[in-house]
Write an enzyme that holds these catalytic residues in place. Structure first.
Site, PDB file in Angstrom:
ATOM      1  N   THR A  58     -54.695  21.734  -5.565  1.00  0.00           N
ATOM      2  CA  THR A  58     -54.757  22.629  -6.720  1.00  0.00           C
ATOM      3  C   THR A  58     -53.563  22.481  -7.657  1.00  0.00           C
ATOM      4  O   THR A  58     -52.463  22.098  -7.214  1.00  0.00           O
ATOM      5  CB  THR A  58     -54.815  24.089  -6.205  1.00  0.00           C
ATOM      6  OG1 THR A  58     -54.601  24.976  -7.302  1.00  0.00           O
ATOM      7  CG2 THR A  58     -53.742  24.370  -5.154  1.00  0.00           C
ATOM      8  N   ASP A  68     -64.075  26.014  12.653  1.00  0.00           N
ATOM      9  CA  ASP A  68     -63.219  27.086  12.117  1.00  0.00           C
ATOM     10  C   ASP A  68     -61.802  26.545  11.947  1.00  0.00           C
ATOM     11  O   ASP A  68     -61.089  26.303  12.922  1.00  0.00           O
ATOM     12  CB  ASP A  68     -63.241  28.274  13.083  1.00  0.00           C
ATOM     13  CG  ASP A  68     -62.364  29.409  12.583  1.00  0.00           C
ATOM     14  OD1 ASP A  68     -61.723  29.256  11.521  1.00  0.00           O
ATOM     15  OD2 ASP A  68     -62.309  30.451  13.264  1.00  0.00           O
ATOM     16  N   LEU A  69     -61.424  26.372  10.693  1.00  0.00           N
ATOM     17  CA  LEU A  69     -60.120  25.752  10.413  1.00  0.00           C
ATOM     18  C   LEU A  69     -58.948  26.687  10.707  1.00  0.00           C
ATOM     19  O   LEU A  69     -57.799  26.271  10.625  1.00  0.00           O
ATOM     20  CB  LEU A  69     -60.063  25.275   8.960  1.00  0.00           C
ATOM     21  CG  LEU A  69     -61.018  24.135   8.594  1.00  0.00           C
ATOM     22  CD1 LEU A  69     -60.830  23.730   7.138  1.00  0.00           C
ATOM     23  CD2 LEU A  69     -60.838  22.922   9.483  1.00  0.00           C
ATOM     24  N   ALA A 110     -61.187  25.733   2.355  1.00  0.00           N
ATOM     25  CA  ALA A 110     -59.821  26.210   2.112  1.00  0.00           C
ATOM     26  C   ALA A 110     -59.829  27.726   2.127  1.00  0.00           C
ATOM     27  O   ALA A 110     -60.876  28.354   1.957  1.00  0.00           O
ATOM     28  CB  ALA A 110     -59.313  25.716   0.758  1.00  0.00           C
ATOM     29  N   TYR A 111     -58.661  28.274   2.320  1.00  0.00           N
ATOM     30  CA  TYR A 111     -58.463  29.710   2.082  1.00  0.00           C
ATOM     31  C   TYR A 111     -58.188  29.814   0.582  1.00  0.00           C
ATOM     32  O   TYR A 111     -57.152  29.345   0.108  1.00  0.00           O
ATOM     33  CB  TYR A 111     -57.273  30.219   2.900  1.00  0.00           C
ATOM     34  CG  TYR A 111     -57.045  31.709   2.729  1.00  0.00           C
ATOM     35  CD1 TYR A 111     -57.405  32.606   3.725  1.00  0.00           C
ATOM     36  CD2 TYR A 111     -56.484  32.202   1.556  1.00  0.00           C
ATOM     37  CE1 TYR A 111     -57.211  33.967   3.559  1.00  0.00           C
ATOM     38  CE2 TYR A 111     -56.292  33.562   1.391  1.00  0.00           C
ATOM     39  CZ  TYR A 111     -56.655  34.438   2.388  1.00  0.00           C
ATOM     40  OH  TYR A 111     -56.465  35.786   2.217  1.00  0.00           O
ATOM     41  N   THR A 112     -59.118  30.400  -0.186  1.00  0.00           N
ATOM     42  CA  THR A 112     -59.016  30.341  -1.654  1.00  0.00           C
ATOM     43  C   THR A 112     -58.786  31.707  -2.319  1.00  0.00           C
ATOM     44  O   THR A 112     -58.830  31.794  -3.544  1.00  0.00           O
ATOM     45  CB  THR A 112     -60.303  29.725  -2.259  1.00  0.00           C
ATOM     46  OG1 THR A 112     -61.426  30.466  -1.778  1.00  0.00           O
ATOM     47  CG2 THR A 112     -60.451  28.271  -1.891  1.00  0.00           C
ATOM     48  N   GLY A 164     -69.066  26.702   0.362  1.00  0.00           N
ATOM     49  CA  GLY A 164     -68.206  26.941  -0.801  1.00  0.00           C
ATOM     50  C   GLY A 164     -68.757  26.269  -2.052  1.00  0.00           C
ATOM     51  O   GLY A 164     -69.738  25.530  -1.999  1.00  0.00           O
ATOM     52  N   LYS A 169     -50.989  25.452   0.011  1.00  0.00           N
ATOM     53  CA  LYS A 169     -51.688  24.224  -0.412  1.00  0.00           C
ATOM     54  C   LYS A 169     -50.695  23.066  -0.522  1.00  0.00           C
ATOM     55  O   LYS A 169     -51.007  21.933  -0.150  1.00  0.00           O
ATOM     56  CB  LYS A 169     -52.410  24.448  -1.750  1.00  0.00           C
ATOM     57  CG  LYS A 169     -53.599  25.402  -1.699  1.00  0.00           C
ATOM     58  CD  LYS A 169     -54.776  24.898  -0.881  1.00  0.00           C
ATOM     59  CE  LYS A 169     -55.581  23.829  -1.573  1.00  0.00           C
ATOM     60  NZ  LYS A 169     -56.814  23.486  -0.806  1.00  0.00           N
ATOM     61  N   TYR A 215     -50.617  31.289  -1.877  1.00  0.00           N
ATOM     62  CA  TYR A 215     -51.701  30.293  -1.840  1.00  0.00           C
ATOM     63  C   TYR A 215     -51.160  28.912  -2.229  1.00  0.00           C
ATOM     64  O   TYR A 215     -51.397  27.922  -1.519  1.00  0.00           O
ATOM     65  CB  TYR A 215     -52.804  30.744  -2.808  1.00  0.00           C
ATOM     66  CG  TYR A 215     -53.842  29.701  -3.133  1.00  0.00           C
ATOM     67  CD1 TYR A 215     -54.834  29.358  -2.223  1.00  0.00           C
ATOM     68  CD2 TYR A 215     -53.852  29.062  -4.384  1.00  0.00           C
ATOM     69  CE1 TYR A 215     -55.799  28.404  -2.543  1.00  0.00           C
ATOM     70  CE2 TYR A 215     -54.806  28.113  -4.711  1.00  0.00           C
ATOM     71  CZ  TYR A 215     -55.775  27.788  -3.789  1.00  0.00           C
ATOM     72  OH  TYR A 215     -56.731  26.847  -4.099  1.00  0.00           O
TER      73      TYR A 215
HETATM   74  N1  LIG Z   1     -61.783  27.832  -6.912  1.00  0.00           N
HETATM   75  C1  LIG Z   1     -60.843  27.360  -7.725  1.00  0.00           C
HETATM   76  O1  LIG Z   1     -60.666  27.826  -8.852  1.00  0.00           O
HETATM   77  C2  LIG Z   1     -59.971  26.209  -7.268  1.00  0.00           C
HETATM   78  C3  LIG Z   1     -58.976  25.750  -8.131  1.00  0.00           C
HETATM   79  C4  LIG Z   1     -58.183  24.685  -7.727  1.00  0.00           C
HETATM   80  C5  LIG Z   1     -58.371  24.112  -6.488  1.00  0.00           C
HETATM   81  N2  LIG Z   1     -59.330  24.588  -5.664  1.00  0.00           N
HETATM   82  C6  LIG Z   1     -59.507  23.948  -4.353  1.00  0.00           C
HETATM   83  O2  LIG Z   1     -60.770  23.321  -4.368  1.00  0.00           O
HETATM   84  C7  LIG Z   1     -61.329  23.332  -3.050  1.00  0.00           C
HETATM   85  C8  LIG Z   1     -62.727  23.902  -3.083  1.00  0.00           C
HETATM   86  O3  LIG Z   1     -62.663  25.212  -3.610  1.00  0.00           O
HETATM   87  P1  LIG Z   1     -63.957  26.122  -3.766  1.00  0.00           P
HETATM   88  O4  LIG Z   1     -63.831  26.853  -5.045  1.00  0.00           O
HETATM   89  O5  LIG Z   1     -65.171  25.329  -3.452  1.00  0.00           O
HETATM   90  O6  LIG Z   1     -63.669  27.158  -2.605  1.00  0.00           O
HETATM   91  P2  LIG Z   1     -64.655  28.284  -2.020  1.00  0.00           P
HETATM   92  O7  LIG Z   1     -65.877  28.380  -2.838  1.00  0.00           O
HETATM   93  O8  LIG Z   1     -63.820  29.484  -1.794  1.00  0.00           O
HETATM   94  O9  LIG Z   1     -65.053  27.644  -0.643  1.00  0.00           O
HETATM   95  C9  LIG Z   1     -64.124  27.483   0.381  1.00  0.00           C
HETATM   96  C10 LIG Z   1     -64.877  27.262   1.642  1.00  0.00           C
HETATM   97  O10 LIG Z   1     -63.919  27.214   2.721  1.00  0.00           O
HETATM   98  C11 LIG Z   1     -64.501  27.872   3.785  1.00  0.00           C
HETATM   99  N3  LIG Z   1     -63.522  28.414   4.722  1.00  0.00           N
HETATM  100  C12 LIG Z   1     -62.692  29.469   4.557  1.00  0.00           C
HETATM  101  N4  LIG Z   1     -62.040  29.715   5.696  1.00  0.00           N
HETATM  102  C13 LIG Z   1     -62.467  28.798   6.591  1.00  0.00           C
HETATM  103  C14 LIG Z   1     -62.181  28.544   7.959  1.00  0.00           C
HETATM  104  N5  LIG Z   1     -61.337  29.306   8.647  1.00  0.00           N
HETATM  105  N6  LIG Z   1     -62.810  27.520   8.564  1.00  0.00           N
HETATM  106  C15 LIG Z   1     -63.696  26.758   7.902  1.00  0.00           C
HETATM  107  N7  LIG Z   1     -64.020  26.959   6.632  1.00  0.00           N
HETATM  108  C16 LIG Z   1     -63.410  27.962   5.979  1.00  0.00           C
HETATM  109  C17 LIG Z   1     -65.287  29.017   3.203  1.00  0.00           C
HETATM  110  O11 LIG Z   1     -66.256  29.435   4.132  1.00  0.00           O
HETATM  111  P3  LIG Z   1     -67.037  30.837   3.957  1.00  0.00           P
HETATM  112  O12 LIG Z   1     -67.901  30.641   2.751  1.00  0.00           O
HETATM  113  O13 LIG Z   1     -67.793  30.936   5.222  1.00  0.00           O
HETATM  114  O14 LIG Z   1     -65.956  31.856   3.785  1.00  0.00           O
HETATM  115  C18 LIG Z   1     -65.879  28.368   1.961  1.00  0.00           C
HETATM  116  O15 LIG Z   1     -67.125  27.812   2.247  1.00  0.00           O
HETATM  117  C19 LIG Z   1     -60.338  24.103  -2.180  1.00  0.00           C
HETATM  118  O16 LIG Z   1     -59.497  23.195  -1.543  1.00  0.00           O
HETATM  119  C20 LIG Z   1     -59.536  24.890  -3.184  1.00  0.00           C
HETATM  120  O17 LIG Z   1     -58.231  25.171  -2.705  1.00  0.00           O
HETATM  121  C21 LIG Z   1     -60.141  25.623  -6.031  1.00  0.00           C
END
Ligand SMILES: NC(=O)c1ccc[n+]([C@@H]2O[C@H](COP(=O)([O-])OP(=O)(O)OC[C@H]3O[C@@H](n4cnc5c(N)ncnc54)[C@H](OP(=O)(O)O)[C@@H]3O)[C@@H](O)[C@H]2O)c1
Length: 298
Positions: free
Chosen positions: A108, A44-45, A67-69, A10, A136, A132
């Protein structure tokens, strides 16, 4: 110290890896810390048994970036989102507690409805307005219940990076493909460059306040500094890249999405600065940094 980072593919997981790899090279592999980056293939979460099996390994610190994003898809897949963002976090907290490990978990601004008219603080009452956000928030609460000490939750917003899919990369692609784009101008927030957040996380886990002393579990906000709309964000991306695509300002009501978004994603960052002396970079300078890297990759 054995430090586990979940979500290795991610945006945030890859940004942490980028810094750790650079630091390890500088330190000539003499780092006292062993970082283990893990993806869905090995942990696998969405599977309780995968989690319990994986944690036959023991760690000193767990940084949960996975996370599931998929905010819109979560409306249809609420159960899966709940498993990953809530139940898995609960299980991780229980394991961390048993292993006497520290847990750093990422959350988030979507735990809020964004209607308060001012930047959220860590103690404001959450009120998520989409699936979502609800999952969270449930994850945060489960963690706090199981780990009253030794954990940190960092709430962040509008994350982007040179990795994966995000607003900056989408705008760059669409801006090159189209002459005109419409972007919402009534949702305000502070973008967060994932490398900045990764640096903040690594600073905190090195801090003796997190590492050595049993501390009450806390929530901290972290984003870049500044207040902009998605429209202004898009305009700045095109300006830096000299993309001549017209950006039309539209209201959220003219851009319907399956999941509702908070109108105000702004967060106060005083607490993290005060406790950990964390650097908060201006959104424009961080955007420039990221876009310079994206350019080098072309
Ligand atoms: N993106 C945003 O704008 C945002 C904003 C606020 C907060 N956040 C929080 O910040 C954190 C990081 O976000 P990010 O943008 O880096 O997210 P991301 O790029 O979507 O990455 C999430 C990662 O979680 C993995 N994942 C999904 N399902 C999974 C499962 N069943 N088991 C294990 N891993 C799994 C994904 O794996 P795959 O790549 O293999 O699918 C991906 O590598 C998260 O907690 C998110 O909720 C994000």
């Amino acid at each position: 110290m054995r430090i586990l980072v979940t979500g290795k593919n991610g945006q945030l997981g890859r940004s942490i890896q980028k810094i750790v790899n650079k630091d390890t090279k500088i330190a000539n592999n003499q780092s006292p810390n062993e970082y283990i980056f893990v993806g869905k293939e090995d942990l696998d979460l969405s599977s309780e048994s995968s989690i319990s099996h994986y944690f036959n390994n023991k760690f000193d610190i767990i940084i949960n970036c996975a996370a599931y994003t998929q905010v819109d898809r979560a409306e249809q897949e609420a159960e899966l989102a709940n498993q990953i963002n809530h139940l898995a976090v609960k299980q991780l907290a229980s394991i961390a507690s048993k292993q006497q490990a520290r847990l750093m978990h990422i959350s988030t601004d979507y735990v809020f409805d964004g209607e308060s008219g001012k930047p959220s603080t860590e103690t404001d009452t959450p009120n998520p307005i989409n699936a979502y956000g609800r999952t969270k928030l449930a994850g945060e609460k489960a963690l706090q219940a199981l780990m009253p000490i030794n954990a940190i939750i960092i709430r962040t917003s509008w994350l982007y990076s040179e990795f994966g899919n995000n607003f900056v990369k989408t705008m760059l692609r669409l801006g090159r493909e189209r002459d005109e784009l419409s972007v919402v101008n009534d949702q305000m927030g502070s973008p967060t460059y994932a490398t900045d957040l990764a640096e903040a996380i690594l600073e905190i886990i090195r801090h003796n306040k997190f590492r050595d002393v049993a501390q009450t579990t806390q929530i901290y906000n972290y984003s870049n500094e500044g207040e902009i709309s998605w429209y202004e964000f898009a305009k700045e991306i095109f300006k830096i890249e000299k993309i001549e695509c017209k950006v039309n300002s539209i209201a959220t009501q003219h851009y319907p999405t399956p999941a509702k978004r908070p109108r105000n994603a702004l967060m106060k960052k005083d607490k993290i600065v005060k406790v950990f002396n964390t650097k908060i970079y201006n959104w424009k300078s961080s955007l420039n940094t990221c876009m310079t890297i994206l350019k080098q990759q072309q």
